[in-house]
Design a protein around this motif. Structure first.
Motif, PDB file in Angstrom:
ATOM      1  N   GLU A  55       0.820  -1.206   0.000  1.00 50.71           N
ATOM      2  CA  GLU A  55       0.000   0.000   0.000  1.00 50.71           C
ATOM      3  C   GLU A  55       0.858   1.262   0.000  1.00 50.71           C
ATOM      4  O   GLU A  55       2.049   1.219   0.296  1.00 50.71           O
ATOM      5  N   ASP A 131      -6.086  -4.545   0.892  1.00 50.85           N
ATOM      6  CA  ASP A 131      -6.602  -3.803   2.046  1.00 50.85           C
ATOM      7  C   ASP A 131      -8.122  -3.754   2.027  1.00 50.85           C
ATOM      8  O   ASP A 131      -8.741  -3.467   1.003  1.00 50.85           O
ATOM      9  N   TYR A 135      -6.574  -0.264   6.746  1.00 53.85           N
ATOM     10  CA  TYR A 135      -5.260   0.380   6.730  1.00 53.85           C
ATOM     11  C   TYR A 135      -5.379   1.844   6.323  1.00 53.85           C
ATOM     12  O   TYR A 135      -4.766   2.722   6.934  1.00 53.85           O
ATOM     13  N   LYS A 136      -6.190   2.113   5.314  1.00 62.92           N
ATOM     14  CA  LYS A 136      -6.379   3.503   4.874  1.00 62.92           C
ATOM     15  C   LYS A 136      -6.989   4.335   5.993  1.00 62.92           C
ATOM     16  O   LYS A 136      -6.643   5.501   6.186  1.00 62.92           O
TER      17      LYS A 136
END
Length: 272
Positions: A55, A131, A135-136
């Motif tokens: 990512e 993801d 995570y974001k």
């Protein structure tokens, strides 16, 4: 069993492939898997689900490996970290602390985790997990960079909370602040009015995270810094909080914000 029909179980239910989320067959009908030594697995797998993501990270250009660990012992939030954190003493201590607090982990197992992560990295794209948005969201909450919309939202939350809970914000002149009942106070005394250029509200530090919904201190300070740049937040000299007298002989750590008097009930601004 026909080799073409074999199913190979690999880490976290992810089948290896050339791209995340796709699992094409390879020669011989088998798939490459994360070759993690059995003694390493025994230390990590019973307590943790370990995934490797690819990512974007705010400190790097392009995508990097990110490790996500989810406890198998309760509904705690997942832990995210970069592989490099395992080789940094400060970063390693932070990881250990989170693992101990969010699941079952013995500090001596950290070397096994280092080996586990390295095995995931060398296996290839096939074990990379896409993801799911967590995570974001983690980056959004912990990054020290903030967008204007977030800053606007936080200030609105603060003002709305004060207006909707006016009874727990007595005025400084009334001397009605009590630690056990109040969430702050309006600084309507002459000294404060002159110092801050108008009416301000002081919010006790224990209520701030609850009001704005930002648990990460680094993120909260970034938002407060932007509000200070806009002139609606008044930080202390060395930190965001200030020690302020809210009632006679009661000095409290607070966050101080300017507030539009037109939003407040007449009884609050009477005499201001």
């Amino acid at each position: 069993m026909d080799k073409e029909k074999k199913v190979f179980k690999v880490l976290n239910g992810e089948l290896p492939s050339s791209t995340p989320g796709v699992q094409p067959k390879v020669r011989g009908g088998s798939y490459p898997s994360a070759r993690i030594p059995e003694d390493v697995r025994k230390e990590i797998d019973p307590d943790w689900g370990v995934q490797i993501l690819l990512e974007e990270h705010p400190e790097y250009d392009g995508k990097v490996f990110v490790i996500k660990m989810t406890s198998k012992w309760g509904p705690t939030e997942p832990i995210f970290f970069l592989p490099s954190d395992l080789y940094d003493s400060k970063g390693q201590k932070k990881i250990i602390k989170e693992l101990v607090n969010k699941g079952r982990f013995i500090p001596d197992e950290i070397q096994a985790l280092v080996e586990y992560v390295d095995c995931l990295k060398v296996t290839g794209p096939g074990v990379i997990t896409i993801d799911d948005g967590s995570y974001k969201q983690y980056i959004l909450e912990t990054s020290d960079s903030v967008e204007g919309e977030i800053v606007d939202k936080v200030y609105k939350l603060i003002v709305d909370y004060v207006v909707d809970n006016i009874s727990v914000f007595p005025t400084r002149k009334s001397n009605g602040f009590r630690k056990e009942d109040c969430h702050g106070a309006f600084l309507d005394d002459t000294v404060s009015m002159r110092k801050y250029g108008g009416l301000t509200v002081a919010i006790i530090e224990t209520r701030m995270q609850e009001i704005v919904g930002i648990r990460n201190t680094k993120k909260l300070n970034a938002v407060l810094k932007e509000l200070a740049n806009r002139g609606v937040f008044h930080p202390g000299e060395s930190e965001s909080r200030k020690k302020v007298t809210l009632a006679e002989r009661i000095v409290v750590n607070v966050y101080i914000f300017s507030i539009d008097q037109s939003l407040l009930p007449k009884e609050v601004i009477k005499g201001v």
